[in-house]
Design an enzyme around this catalytic site. Sequence first.
Site, mmCIF file in Angstrom:
data_model
loop_
_atom_site.group_PDB
_atom_site.id
_atom_site.type_symbol
_atom_site.label_atom_id
_atom_site.label_comp_id
_atom_site.label_asym_id
_atom_site.label_seq_id
_atom_site.Cartn_x
_atom_site.Cartn_y
_atom_site.Cartn_z
ATOM 1 N N HIS A 33 0.691 -1.038 -0.424
ATOM 2 C CA HIS A 33 -0.027 -0.149 -0.189
ATOM 3 C C HIS A 33 0.879 1.416 -0.105
ATOM 4 C CE1 HIS A 33 -3.241 -2.604 0.504
ATOM 5 N NE2 HIS A 33 -3.315 -2.806 1.446
ATOM 6 N N ASP A 41 -3.084 -11.141 -2.569
ATOM 7 C CA ASP A 41 -3.165 -10.252 -0.768
ATOM 8 C C ASP A 41 -4.889 -9.714 -1.578
ATOM 9 O OD1 ASP A 41 -2.021 -9.183 1.658
ATOM 10 O OD2 ASP A 41 -4.214 -7.812 0.820
ATOM 11 N N HIS A 43 -6.483 -7.392 -0.333
ATOM 12 C CA HIS A 43 -6.657 -6.196 -0.556
ATOM 13 C C HIS A 43 -5.433 -5.774 -1.931
ATOM 14 C CE1 HIS A 43 -7.009 -6.298 3.735
ATOM 15 N NE2 HIS A 43 -8.062 -5.681 3.872
ATOM 16 N N ASP A 95 -4.966 -12.990 3.591
ATOM 17 C CA ASP A 95 -6.258 -12.616 3.475
ATOM 18 C C ASP A 95 -7.366 -13.068 2.947
ATOM 19 O OD1 ASP A 95 -5.062 -10.967 1.628
ATOM 20 O OD2 ASP A 95 -4.803 -9.106 3.722
#
Length: 321
Positions: free
Chosen positions: A138, A175, A177, A258
């Site tokens: 991120h 991931d 995200h 995740d």
Amino acid sequence: VRFVLIKYLVVFQVTTLYYHHSDFLFHETGVGHPECPERLVSIASALENSNFSSLIRVPAPLGNELQIRLVHSQVHVEAIIKAAPKQGYYYLDQDTVLSTGSTQAAFRAVGAVCDAVDRVVSGEANNAFCAIRPPGHHAEVDLAMGFCLFNNVAIATEYARQYHQINRIAIIDFDVHHGNGTQAIFFNQPNVLYVSSHELFNYPGTGSPKEIGLGNIINVPLFEGDTGIEFREKYSKIILPALRDFKPEILLISAGFDAHRDDSLGSIMLLEDDFEWVTKQLMCIADSYCKGRIISVLEGGYNLKALASSVAIHIKTLMNH
């Protein structure tokens, strides 16, 4: 690659490096924070059995500012160093926390991925898994966010390009995200392919299929409740063909776990065998185009039991050709 001669039969043995260090445990994020030191403790425990006896364990070296500035501005690096508290916590935002050990951990994470590039590119090892924190995908050029301080995978990519003259690099991010930071960093870099499968509408809200950069950005959304069926279908129909078309010289994986069904930060229903499957598919790509070279870097994964079992099967797959 290790060569073992048994009765005149040459056996090729895959060499996998596992990067770790106790400094990663001193990046403290506070009680109840999902990105906690116990994540790495759970992974280390899962790797203690005899299945991982041939795994080569490498203490992560410290990285340096020169490596970090391959991607991030000097202003950003200095801001992170200055913000680190002498005691307690400093919140860069509501999710992203600094403690007294955070800078050391972040520099060691950078050192791990760059050392992995050196060793894998040189042929000392086939592949590597970097069990590091804080995560990175991120983090943007001038912005820490989403638990991330420096973008480890992006730094490894630029390090491979500038120090090893590897021109065509593919980053695969599974991931749950979207890796907004990695996408932003390479949005206009045609020789870096960034491919992400992620839960659309989850944090940070980026990752639409319309975000394509110069044709080098491929976002493949998953939706709440999707299982391994949808995950494997989209990899088979979109991501794996794109990787074959691109013909990378090395693969880097933003390995977030995740998207597991037991993880509370996502709503995708993957299981351990889905991570095993995608790892095998990426190894086939690497064998075809990259001389087998893969560097996998830990991102998310917050259910300790699911994280440990998923990482274990990911590493075991990397170890087995």
